[in-house]
Design a protein around this motif. Structure first.
Motif, mmCIF file in Angstrom:
data_model
loop_
_atom_site.group_PDB
_atom_site.id
_atom_site.type_symbol
_atom_site.label_atom_id
_atom_site.label_comp_id
_atom_site.label_asym_id
_atom_site.label_seq_id
_atom_site.Cartn_x
_atom_site.Cartn_y
_atom_site.Cartn_z
ATOM 1 N N LYS A 199 0.819 -1.211 0.000
ATOM 2 C CA LYS A 199 0.000 0.000 0.000
ATOM 3 C C LYS A 199 0.856 1.266 0.000
ATOM 4 C CE LYS A 199 -3.803 0.222 2.450
ATOM 5 N NZ LYS A 199 -4.815 0.083 3.542
ATOM 6 N N PHE A 200 0.559 2.137 -0.930
ATOM 7 C CA PHE A 200 1.299 3.387 -1.083
ATOM 8 C C PHE A 200 1.106 4.233 0.180
ATOM 9 C CE2 PHE A 200 3.098 6.203 -4.429
ATOM 10 C CZ PHE A 200 3.206 7.362 -3.689
ATOM 11 N N PRO A 201 2.181 4.570 0.871
ATOM 12 C CA PRO A 201 2.036 5.308 2.136
ATOM 13 C C PRO A 201 1.434 6.687 1.920
ATOM 14 C CG PRO A 201 4.337 5.246 1.444
ATOM 15 C CD PRO A 201 3.597 4.328 0.523
ATOM 16 N N GLY A 202 0.384 6.970 2.670
ATOM 17 C CA GLY A 202 -0.221 8.289 2.611
ATOM 18 C C GLY A 202 -1.165 8.524 1.454
ATOM 19 N N ALA A 203 -1.345 7.539 0.593
ATOM 20 C CA ALA A 203 -2.249 7.729 -0.542
ATOM 21 C C ALA A 203 -3.695 7.713 -0.069
ATOM 22 C CB ALA A 203 -2.039 6.631 -1.581
ATOM 23 N N PRO A 204 -4.517 8.654 -0.533
ATOM 24 C CA PRO A 204 -5.934 8.607 -0.161
ATOM 25 C C PRO A 204 -6.625 7.432 -0.842
ATOM 26 C CG PRO A 204 -5.566 10.325 -1.786
ATOM 27 C CD PRO A 204 -4.211 9.798 -1.402
ATOM 28 N N TYR A 205 -7.670 6.933 -0.223
ATOM 29 C CA TYR A 205 -8.480 5.915 -0.880
ATOM 30 C C TYR A 205 -9.238 6.543 -2.052
ATOM 31 C CZ TYR A 205 -7.821 2.340 2.701
ATOM 32 O OH TYR A 205 -7.292 1.386 3.535
ATOM 33 N N GLY A 206 -9.540 5.712 -3.031
ATOM 34 C CA GLY A 206 -10.470 6.089 -4.076
ATOM 35 C C GLY A 206 -11.796 5.404 -3.830
ATOM 36 N N MET A 207 -12.837 5.897 -4.498
ATOM 37 C CA MET A 207 -14.144 5.230 -4.448
ATOM 38 C C MET A 207 -14.636 5.056 -5.873
ATOM 39 S SD MET A 207 -17.581 4.756 -3.807
ATOM 40 C CE MET A 207 -18.480 6.276 -3.719
ATOM 41 N N LYS A 208 -14.846 3.794 -6.240
ATOM 42 C CA LYS A 208 -15.262 3.475 -7.606
ATOM 43 C C LYS A 208 -16.774 3.645 -7.744
ATOM 44 C CE LYS A 208 -15.127 1.623 -11.790
ATOM 45 N NZ LYS A 208 -14.681 0.236 -11.975
ATOM 46 N N MET A 209 -17.170 4.446 -8.723
ATOM 47 C CA MET A 209 -18.568 4.561 -9.102
ATOM 48 C C MET A 209 -18.697 4.209 -10.578
ATOM 49 S SD MET A 209 -19.828 8.027 -7.092
ATOM 50 C CE MET A 209 -21.549 7.757 -7.581
ATOM 51 N N ALA A 210 -19.906 3.904 -11.010
ATOM 52 C CA ALA A 210 -20.139 3.591 -12.423
ATOM 53 C C ALA A 210 -21.500 4.125 -12.839
ATOM 54 C CB ALA A 210 -20.065 2.084 -12.674
ATOM 55 N N CYS A 211 -21.566 4.568 -14.078
ATOM 56 C CA CYS A 211 -22.848 5.005 -14.624
ATOM 57 C C CYS A 211 -23.096 4.243 -15.926
ATOM 58 C CB CYS A 211 -22.839 6.519 -14.867
ATOM 59 S SG CYS A 211 -21.782 7.054 -16.220
ATOM 60 N N GLY A 212 -24.235 4.504 -16.545
ATOM 61 C CA GLY A 212 -24.476 3.971 -17.872
ATOM 62 C C GLY A 212 -24.905 2.524 -17.936
ATOM 63 N N GLU A 213 -24.374 1.824 -18.923
ATOM 64 C CA GLU A 213 -24.888 0.507 -19.292
ATOM 65 C C GLU A 213 -24.663 -0.575 -18.242
ATOM 66 O OE1 GLU A 213 -23.786 -0.903 -23.173
ATOM 67 O OE2 GLU A 213 -24.082 1.068 -24.095
ATOM 68 N N ASN A 214 -23.511 -0.588 -17.609
ATOM 69 C CA ASN A 214 -23.185 -1.736 -16.764
ATOM 70 C C ASN A 214 -24.156 -1.956 -15.605
ATOM 71 O OD1 ASN A 214 -21.047 -2.011 -18.489
ATOM 72 N ND2 ASN A 214 -19.482 -2.122 -16.911
ATOM 73 N N VAL A 275 -13.262 10.291 -5.747
ATOM 74 C CA VAL A 275 -14.203 9.571 -6.610
ATOM 75 C C VAL A 275 -13.590 9.321 -7.983
ATOM 76 C CG1 VAL A 275 -16.402 9.733 -7.852
ATOM 77 C CG2 VAL A 275 -16.275 10.360 -5.425
ATOM 78 N N HIS A 276 -13.613 8.055 -8.394
ATOM 79 C CA HIS A 276 -13.203 7.639 -9.726
ATOM 80 C C HIS A 276 -14.419 7.004 -10.380
ATOM 81 C CE1 HIS A 276 -8.897 8.445 -9.165
ATOM 82 N NE2 HIS A 276 -9.167 8.191 -7.890
ATOM 83 N N ASN A 277 -14.970 7.717 -11.374
ATOM 84 C CA ASN A 277 -16.284 7.384 -11.917
ATOM 85 C C ASN A 277 -16.165 6.816 -13.326
ATOM 86 O OD1 ASN A 277 -19.329 8.907 -10.948
ATOM 87 N ND2 ASN A 277 -19.157 7.401 -12.600
ATOM 88 N N HIS A 278 -16.480 5.515 -13.455
ATOM 89 C CA HIS A 278 -16.591 4.858 -14.765
ATOM 90 C C HIS A 278 -17.773 5.485 -15.497
ATOM 91 C CE1 HIS A 278 -17.452 0.956 -17.126
ATOM 92 N NE2 HIS A 278 -18.602 1.606 -17.181
ATOM 93 N N CYS A 279 -17.532 6.112 -16.648
ATOM 94 C CA CYS A 279 -18.615 6.767 -17.387
ATOM 95 C C CYS A 279 -18.137 7.062 -18.805
ATOM 96 C CB CYS A 279 -19.016 8.066 -16.682
ATOM 97 S SG CYS A 279 -20.744 8.509 -16.857
#
Length: 467
Positions: A199-214, A275-279
């Motif tokens: 784990k990268f020290p001090g890196a913030p967490y991301g949160m995966k979101m998705a929109c659209g077809e899936n 936030v990392h948003n699949h779109c």
């Protein structure tokens, strides 16, 4: 683990050197309740145990340097010490006595390559059903799951990514079956027995979101919300409403019973989780931006985003990165209106451009993907320097992942995550010759002892082997 394999090789090298409302309520409460009050300690229950491998003072001389932020130095010098970049410049750069010197004449140096969108470890090789750990496809809302709890450190893809692609850091995301897929984790691409040690020290967490077809396809096929794009947005909004209510209770004098899903969502609302948003489609990208403003969070990056070029000016104004492919398109309807000039048009508009993989093979050639995107832009008349294209796979992903203060470019004081290429990294003929992570030489194409191999690749013991 055995006494052989990736870890052993690396250590040896180091030593040597229902109704809509009901559905929304059910899905947003799908995390288990721990039965205790909320607390600050709940935010980091699985802290990084990463420790850099040993390093030696090293200078690379006579080399062409792409610094990761659009700068280029010809006949340059890079000096690393104690795991950090200490000096970078021309021939006047001082090299302390006793430092190891590497002649970089005719070669190139870049920061370590960073993949912002990977599923290594949670969809590891070999690709069999037993390894499908990236999608918790049991509910469209699963922010309580964490990608790191699926990551298998022995995935052979990690070593391939380093040796063939110069990958030194990468973000592992849950899949895109769900509107809220869970927490992403940023890793240093090192041999380790546990994911915490990566784990990268001090890196913030991301949160995966998705929109659209899936999401609408996965859950519409089960006669559940969502089955349409309007269902996607309705459930998204209800989830954020519930999260805001939980946040208010957390701030009150009587904190609520812990809820893992809502803890993650509150982390987003408070700016601690990115936030990392699949779109894909431009109209949906704008709808997501509007929703983020409604609930007071920010999208760090849209992933895949094949139609970003249609709203490049808006993305530039909002400061949102687009993590895209060079030319993948047409594999589903929302990917149909992609163009290979996407990256160039984003760059031209002043928007943040990132080239990503989303694939265990493409991660091994992100340099070539960046080169393709650059060439398509140049063909339409957009001026893009080689050094700028390198920033699409170094500094820009680091910025979107919240780690640009530590890595992603070659500046004094930053982590010595460095790749020495045997030629211009934007050439299809070039490959990594050496890779350093925090100043430790972890890959050397000329030294078999520094070519990490996962234990899993060694196979099963045969007849006569010691059991």
């Amino acid at each position: 683990m055995t006494t052989r394999g990736w870890l052993a090789v690396a250590v040896a090298g180091a030593l040597a050197s229902g109704c809509a409302a009901t559905a929304a309520e059910r899905d947003t409460a799908s995390a288990s309740d721990a039965g205790s009050d909320t607390s600050e300690s709940a935010k980091t229950p699985y802290p990084s145990t990463y420790t850099p491998y040993p390093s030696v003072d090293t200078a690379i001389t006579g080399v062409t340097i792409f610094d990761g932020e659009g700068g280029r130095i010809d006949n340059g010098v890079l000096f690393m010490s104690d795991g950090k970049v200490r000096a970078i410049g021309g021939t006047e750069t001082e090299i302390p006595a006793g430092a190891m010197q590497i002649d970089g004449t005719g070669k190139y140096v870049t920061p370590g390559i960073i993949d912002i969108h990977s599923h290594l470890g949670d969809y590891p090789t070999p690709s069999v059903a037993a390894h499908n750990d990236g999608n918790e496809a049991t509910s469209p809302v699963t922010p309580q799951v964490w990608a790191e709890h699926s990551v298998w450190p022995q995935d052979p893809g990690f070593s391939r990514a380093m040796a063939n692609g110069g990958i030194t850091s990468l973000q592992i995301l849950p899949g895109s079956a769900n509107l809220f897929g869970g927490r992403a984790v940023t890793l240093k691409n090192i041999p380790a027995r546990t994911v915490q040690a990566m784990k990268f020290p001090g890196a913030p967490y991301g949160m995966k979101m998705a929109c659209g077809e899936n999401p609408k396809r996965v859950y519409g096929n089960r006669n559940r919300l969502p089955s349409t794009r309007m269902g996607n947005l309705a459930l998204n909004r209800q989830t954020w409403i519930d999260a805001q209510d939980y946040q208010k209770k957390m701030r009150s004098g009587k904190p609520p019973k812990r809820n893992l899903a809502k803890e993650t969502l509150v982390g987003v609302l408070e700016g601690e989780i990115l936030v990392h948003n699949h779109c894909y489609r431009a109209d949906e990208l704008k709808q997501i931006i509007d929703m983020s403003k409604e609930f007071g969070y920010k999208v760090s990056a849209f992933h895949h985003a094949v139609e970003s070029y249609k709203i490049a000016d808006i993305l530039a104004e909002e400061g949102i990165c687009s993590a895209i492919w060079a030319d993948w398109w047409g594999f589903k309807m929302e990917a149909y209106d992609a163009i290979p000039e996407n990256a160039a048009l984003l760059h031209q508009a002043g928007a943040c451009t990132v080239i990503h993989s989303d694939d265990e093979n493409q991660i091994q050639r992100l340099n070539q993907e960046a080169a393709k995107a650059m060439a398509d832009g140049r063909a339409m008349g957009v001026e893009i320097s080689d050094a700028t294209a390198i920033s699409w796979i170094t500094y820009n992903p680091a910025k979107a992942m919240g780690i640009a203060d530590q890595t992603g470019s070659l500046k004094p004081g930053k982590m010595a995550d460095v790749v020495l290429w045997n030629g211009n990294p934007l050439s299809v003929y070039s490959r990594p010759e050496k890779v350093w992570i925090d100043g430790a030489l972890l890959f050397d194409s000329a030294d078999p002892s520094r070519r990490p191999v996962s234990d899993f690749e060694l196979g099963q013991p045969g007849e006569g082997d010691v059991k």
